[in-house]
Scaffold this motif. Structure first.
Motif, mmCIF file in Angstrom:
data_model
loop_
_atom_site.group_PDB
_atom_site.id
_atom_site.type_symbol
_atom_site.label_atom_id
_atom_site.label_comp_id
_atom_site.label_asym_id
_atom_site.label_seq_id
_atom_site.Cartn_x
_atom_site.Cartn_y
_atom_site.Cartn_z
ATOM 1 N N VAL A 44 -2.674 1.186 -1.651
ATOM 2 C CA VAL A 44 -2.717 -0.285 -1.672
ATOM 3 C C VAL A 44 -3.198 -0.847 -3.003
ATOM 4 O O VAL A 44 -2.867 -1.981 -3.361
ATOM 5 C CB VAL A 44 -3.598 -0.846 -0.524
ATOM 6 C CG1 VAL A 44 -2.951 -0.589 0.822
ATOM 7 C CG2 VAL A 44 -5.006 -0.242 -0.570
ATOM 8 N N VAL A 57 10.749 -4.116 -3.300
ATOM 9 C CA VAL A 57 9.663 -4.243 -2.323
ATOM 10 C C VAL A 57 8.628 -3.157 -2.588
ATOM 11 O O VAL A 57 8.971 -2.050 -3.017
ATOM 12 C CB VAL A 57 10.215 -4.161 -0.871
ATOM 13 C CG1 VAL A 57 10.914 -2.826 -0.624
ATOM 14 C CG2 VAL A 57 9.115 -4.375 0.153
ATOM 15 N N ASN A 58 7.356 -3.469 -2.368
ATOM 16 C CA ASN A 58 6.290 -2.480 -2.551
ATOM 17 C C ASN A 58 6.482 -1.307 -1.595
ATOM 18 O O ASN A 58 6.865 -1.496 -0.437
ATOM 19 C CB ASN A 58 4.918 -3.110 -2.318
ATOM 20 C CG ASN A 58 4.477 -3.954 -3.493
ATOM 21 O OD1 ASN A 58 5.079 -3.930 -4.563
ATOM 22 N ND2 ASN A 58 3.409 -4.718 -3.305
ATOM 23 N N ASP A 60 4.424 0.673 0.038
ATOM 24 C CA ASP A 60 3.668 0.687 1.286
ATOM 25 C C ASP A 60 4.331 -0.206 2.338
ATOM 26 O O ASP A 60 4.482 0.179 3.505
ATOM 27 C CB ASP A 60 2.205 0.295 1.051
ATOM 28 C CG ASP A 60 2.042 -1.009 0.292
ATOM 29 O OD1 ASP A 60 2.997 -1.463 -0.360
ATOM 30 O OD2 ASP A 60 0.935 -1.595 0.347
ATOM 31 N N THR A 61 4.790 -1.371 1.923
ATOM 32 C CA THR A 61 5.485 -2.285 2.839
ATOM 33 C C THR A 61 6.802 -1.677 3.308
ATOM 34 O O THR A 61 7.150 -1.719 4.496
ATOM 35 C CB THR A 61 5.752 -3.637 2.145
ATOM 36 O OG1 THR A 61 4.519 -4.171 1.685
ATOM 37 C CG2 THR A 61 6.421 -4.625 3.078
ATOM 38 N N ASN A 64 6.149 1.129 5.841
ATOM 39 C CA ASN A 64 5.590 0.630 7.103
ATOM 40 C C ASN A 64 6.636 -0.054 7.974
ATOM 41 O O ASN A 64 6.482 -0.121 9.200
ATOM 42 C CB ASN A 64 4.427 -0.328 6.828
ATOM 43 C CG ASN A 64 3.177 0.412 6.374
ATOM 44 O OD1 ASN A 64 2.999 1.594 6.690
ATOM 45 N ND2 ASN A 64 2.323 -0.253 5.633
ATOM 46 N N ASN A 65 7.686 -0.558 7.354
ATOM 47 C CA ASN A 65 8.746 -1.217 8.130
ATOM 48 C C ASN A 65 9.490 -0.240 9.033
ATOM 49 O O ASN A 65 10.094 -0.642 10.030
ATOM 50 C CB ASN A 65 9.746 -1.901 7.188
ATOM 51 C CG ASN A 65 9.174 -3.170 6.583
ATOM 52 O OD1 ASN A 65 8.223 -3.740 7.118
ATOM 53 N ND2 ASN A 65 9.717 -3.609 5.462
ATOM 54 N N ARG A 81 0.900 7.320 7.335
ATOM 55 C CA ARG A 81 1.180 6.711 6.025
ATOM 56 C C ARG A 81 1.714 7.794 5.111
ATOM 57 O O ARG A 81 1.653 8.995 5.446
ATOM 58 C CB ARG A 81 -0.091 6.114 5.421
ATOM 59 C CG ARG A 81 -1.234 7.125 5.293
ATOM 60 C CD ARG A 81 -2.542 6.464 4.870
ATOM 61 N NE ARG A 81 -3.687 7.333 5.125
ATOM 62 C CZ ARG A 81 -4.943 6.946 5.068
ATOM 63 N NH1 ARG A 81 -5.240 5.705 4.758
ATOM 64 N NH2 ARG A 81 -5.927 7.781 5.321
#
Length: 402
Positions: A44, A57-58, A60-61, A64-65, A81
């Motif tokens: 993060v 897009v980052n 992590d995002t 997570n999607n 993760r």
């Protein structure tokens, strides 16, 4: 669904970094500032950016999607993760003496500091997250580091032969590694200056005249003093004398688990670690040093450095640097012109091209060209092909198959 994507990392401009290596690798014009690390991962604090059909897009995002499909069911269930963080490092000045906590201790420390209301960005915060941080590095040049305590006979020889340290011999004889290290780390500033000032006065002229070798702790101690703006002498000098000084050649690796005190001294490397930024420091840094917390986590025993050569794979192209860490696996892929490397990902992977140029394709579709300094994300259950357009060196990070 597309399973390969171009990926762009984040540069970290820490003070110890060099000025040229990372800009040259990435093909950017250097500014007058240090370029210490290039991060590829989903932490993060500095998530990489995925370039997809729908825009950037980052990471992590992005993961997570659709965590399970991106990481694979086993890794998604085990870690929740992306379990690793991939880095390029250019070490110009010494990093802090440091140690990393175990997973259990990281969880406890993170929870405790959260309950105390210490902001994540506070300079006196010890735990930035709840994870352990085992790490493996592969040298990209001649690389020097400190790694664990000397064996008893070697440490006793240091305490005997360095005049300023002979007063510590009885402490080491009766209280061992813990007693010795606690004694020097708990010294007052005045005490440290009293003992180390004569040492500094002896070795600094030798360093300036170029008369010390890099295998001699005096070289690194003098360099630390010479490059410091601080009038007080750093307690990290003791660690330089008490720890193993290790020289690693290009292509060789070193693994560092929780509890092993260490510090990078000079050179460039690829580093792969658990997805964490937890560091407990013991000197050679302007950052927060918490001696009681540090002493709780150091493994107080001799370490015999184990330099890893990696295991050559049957394809003759890949060399895997295995470690006990469940979070990651690092490998190097060397290709000559027109060589073809094929693989199927069991979990998410990140590729970083260090030299040359290649084409990455997903079952001969969705081709991505990758030149020096470029990286890519490969999702789980992807059959992919890498074709060399010239001689190329690629490093690959993934979670080991479970």
């Amino acid at each position: 669904m597309t399973k390969i994507f171009a990926l762009k990392g984040k540069i970290q401009n820490y003070a110890w970094g060099g000025k040229q290596y990372i800009p040259n690798l990435l093909g950017i014009t250097p500014e007058n500032k240090p370029y210490a690390e290039y991060w590829l991962g989903a932490h993060v604090n500095a998530p990489s950016v995925v370039k997809s059909e729908t825009g950037s897009v980052n990471l992590d995002t992005f993961l997570n999607n659709n965590l399970e499909e991106s990481l694979g069911t086993k890794v998604a269930n085990q870690f929740g993760r992306l379990p690793f963080l991939f880095k390029v490092l250019d070490v110009n000045d010494m990093l802090s003496i440091q140690v990393h906590p175990t997973k259990a201790e990281a969880e406890k420390g993170f929870k405790r500091e959260n309950e105390l209301g210490i902001p994540l960005t506070a300079p006196h915060r010890n735990y930035k997250d709840d994870n352990h941080k085992p790490e493996i590095m592969v040298a990209l040049s001649e690389f020097w580091l400190l790694h664990g305590f000397l064996t008893e006979d070697k440490l006793r020889k240091v305490l005997n032969s360095v005049p300023e340290f002979t007063e510590f011999l009885p402490v080491f004889d009766t209280e061992g590694y813990l007693g010795l290290y606690r004694t020097v780390m708990e010294q007052t500033e005045e005490e440290t200056n009293r003992i180390l000032k004569p040492l500094v006065d002896r070795i600094l002229p030798l360093y300036k005249k170029g008369e010390l070798s890099k295998s001699d702790p005096a070289y690194w101690a003098a360099k630390a003093i010479y490059t410091s703006d601080d009038e007080a002498i750093d307690k990290g000098i003791y660690s330089i004398y008490f720890f193993n000084i290790v020289k690693v050649e290009k292509g060789e690796a070193v693994f560092q688990d929780a509890g092993i005190p260490h510090a990078y001294l000079e050179g460039q490397n690829m580093e792969l670690m658990a997805n964490s930024d937890n560091v407990l420091r013991g000197g050679l840094t302007p950052k927060h040093v918490d001696v009681p917390e540090l002493l709780k986590h150091v493994t107080f025993e001799a370490t015999v450095p184990n330099i890893l050569k990696g295991e050559a794979q049957s394809d003759g192209l890949e060399r895997i640097y295995k470690s006990p860490a469940p979070d990651f696996e690092l490998s190097q892929i060397k290709l000559s012109n027109n060589d073809v490397y094929t693989s199927t990902s069991s979990s998410a992977q990140i590729l970083m091209v260090l030299e040359g140029g290649v084409e990455l394709s997903e079952e001969k579709e969705n081709v991505i060209s990758l030149s020096k300094g470029k990286s890519a994300l490969i999702l789980a259950s992807c059959k992919y092909v890498i074709t060399a357009k010239s001689s190329a060196i690629i490093f690959k990070a993934t979670a080991p198959e479970v």
